[in-house]
Design a protein around this motif. Structure first.
Motif, mmCIF file in Angstrom:
data_model
loop_
_atom_site.group_PDB
_atom_site.id
_atom_site.type_symbol
_atom_site.label_atom_id
_atom_site.label_comp_id
_atom_site.label_asym_id
_atom_site.label_seq_id
_atom_site.Cartn_x
_atom_site.Cartn_y
_atom_site.Cartn_z
ATOM 1 N N THR A 39 0.832 -1.196 0.000
ATOM 2 C CA THR A 39 0.000 0.000 0.000
ATOM 3 C C THR A 39 0.869 1.250 0.000
ATOM 4 O O THR A 39 1.854 1.325 0.722
ATOM 5 C CB THR A 39 -0.899 0.022 1.252
ATOM 6 O OG1 THR A 39 -1.647 -1.178 1.291
ATOM 7 C CG2 THR A 39 -1.840 1.201 1.226
ATOM 8 N N GLY A 137 -13.728 -0.986 -3.818
ATOM 9 C CA GLY A 137 -12.738 -1.476 -4.756
ATOM 10 C C GLY A 137 -13.314 -2.539 -5.662
ATOM 11 O O GLY A 137 -14.515 -2.809 -5.665
ATOM 12 N N ALA A 154 -7.897 -4.075 -6.403
ATOM 13 C CA ALA A 154 -7.435 -2.739 -6.045
ATOM 14 C C ALA A 154 -8.542 -2.073 -5.243
ATOM 15 O O ALA A 154 -9.723 -2.334 -5.469
ATOM 16 C CB ALA A 154 -7.126 -1.925 -7.301
ATOM 17 N N TYR A 156 -9.668 1.573 -2.596
ATOM 18 C CA TYR A 156 -9.413 2.920 -2.093
ATOM 19 C C TYR A 156 -10.035 3.020 -0.709
ATOM 20 O O TYR A 156 -11.208 2.706 -0.525
ATOM 21 C CB TYR A 156 -10.017 3.965 -3.035
ATOM 22 C CG TYR A 156 -9.635 5.367 -2.686
ATOM 23 C CD1 TYR A 156 -8.353 5.831 -2.947
ATOM 24 C CD2 TYR A 156 -10.538 6.232 -2.085
ATOM 25 C CE1 TYR A 156 -7.983 7.132 -2.622
ATOM 26 C CE2 TYR A 156 -10.187 7.530 -1.767
ATOM 27 C CZ TYR A 156 -8.900 7.975 -2.037
ATOM 28 O OH TYR A 156 -8.538 9.255 -1.718
ATOM 29 N N ASN A 173 -6.124 9.029 3.180
ATOM 30 C CA ASN A 173 -6.576 8.369 1.959
ATOM 31 C C ASN A 173 -5.522 7.356 1.555
ATOM 32 O O ASN A 173 -4.335 7.653 1.589
ATOM 33 C CB ASN A 173 -6.790 9.377 0.838
ATOM 34 C CG ASN A 173 -7.897 10.343 1.167
ATOM 35 O OD1 ASN A 173 -8.868 9.985 1.816
ATOM 36 N ND2 ASN A 173 -7.746 11.578 0.734
ATOM 37 N N PHE A 175 -4.604 4.069 -1.261
ATOM 38 C CA PHE A 175 -4.854 3.223 -2.429
ATOM 39 C C PHE A 175 -4.014 1.970 -2.260
ATOM 40 O O PHE A 175 -2.848 2.051 -1.886
ATOM 41 C CB PHE A 175 -4.462 3.955 -3.723
ATOM 42 C CG PHE A 175 -4.583 3.086 -4.933
ATOM 43 C CD1 PHE A 175 -5.824 2.801 -5.470
ATOM 44 C CD2 PHE A 175 -3.465 2.529 -5.520
ATOM 45 C CE1 PHE A 175 -5.947 1.980 -6.587
ATOM 46 C CE2 PHE A 175 -3.570 1.713 -6.633
ATOM 47 C CZ PHE A 175 -4.820 1.446 -7.169
#
Length: 186
Positions: A39, A137, A154, A156, A173, A175
């Motif tokens: 990450t 995701g 993937a 978020y 935040n 991703f």
């Protein structure tokens, strides 16, 4: 106690007859999985950027064809210089998986929320942080063998965390990309 209650709820929701399912994502099927990932994190209002490793086991039950509810746990660890942190998030999720009984790949979308708790260790001083983690995701489950698939996903994460002794909170935040497996019981 919360974990025990969550597991009992998931078992009850998944207690439909597993053997009567037509294919991997039909009503009553169960998906047990796990993923590991790398990450990259950026903090709002700051130039700080770090990396972390994540391990995420989960259990999902199909309550209708192609639609599941379930839960998961996220274990996270990061280290940067003399600082390190370890955290855990736990909570429910919902999602949809696309495909049919002849599919070899099953694209999916999911979203959920986790209660998140983290301990930071900076120069042997521990700080506790907790809060919420809303995520969404998607990805794909690729059939590897009967009842077993490889997952690529993937997501978020939008986290709202606060330190134990302070009233203010910080938004984080995140991703992430994860690779793992899914056991499909149908």
């Amino acid at each position: 106690m919360k974990l025990r209650s969550l597991l009992i709820l998931l078992v009850l929701l998944c207690s439909n007859s597993i053997m009567a399912q037509r294919y991997a994502i039909s009503k009553g099927a169960v998906m047990i999985g796990g993923a590991a990932g790398y990450t990259s994190i950026s903090h709002k209002g700051s130039e700080i950027s770090t990396s972390q490793l994540t391990l995420s086991p989960e259990l999902n039950c199909f309550v209708a064809n192609k639609f599941f509810i379930g839960g998961g746990i996220d274990f996270k660890y990061q280290s940067q210089g003399e600082a390190s942190s370890s955290g855990m998030g736990i909570g429910p999720q919902i999602g949809a998986v696309f495909g049919n009984e002849y599919s070899q790949a099953f694209p999916f979308l999911k979203m959920g929320v986790r209660y998140y708790n983290e301990t930071l260790d900076v120069s042997n001083t521990n700080t506790k942080i907790s809060g919420s983690d809303f995520f969404f995701g998607g990805g794909v489950i690729i059939s590897a063998r009967d009842h077993l698939g490889i997952t690529i996903e993937a997501g978020y994460h939008m986290m709202n965390l606060s330190e134990e002794n302070y009233e203010s909170s910080v938004g984080v935040n995140q991703f992430e990309i994860k690779i793992g497996f899914a056991g499909l019981l149908f």
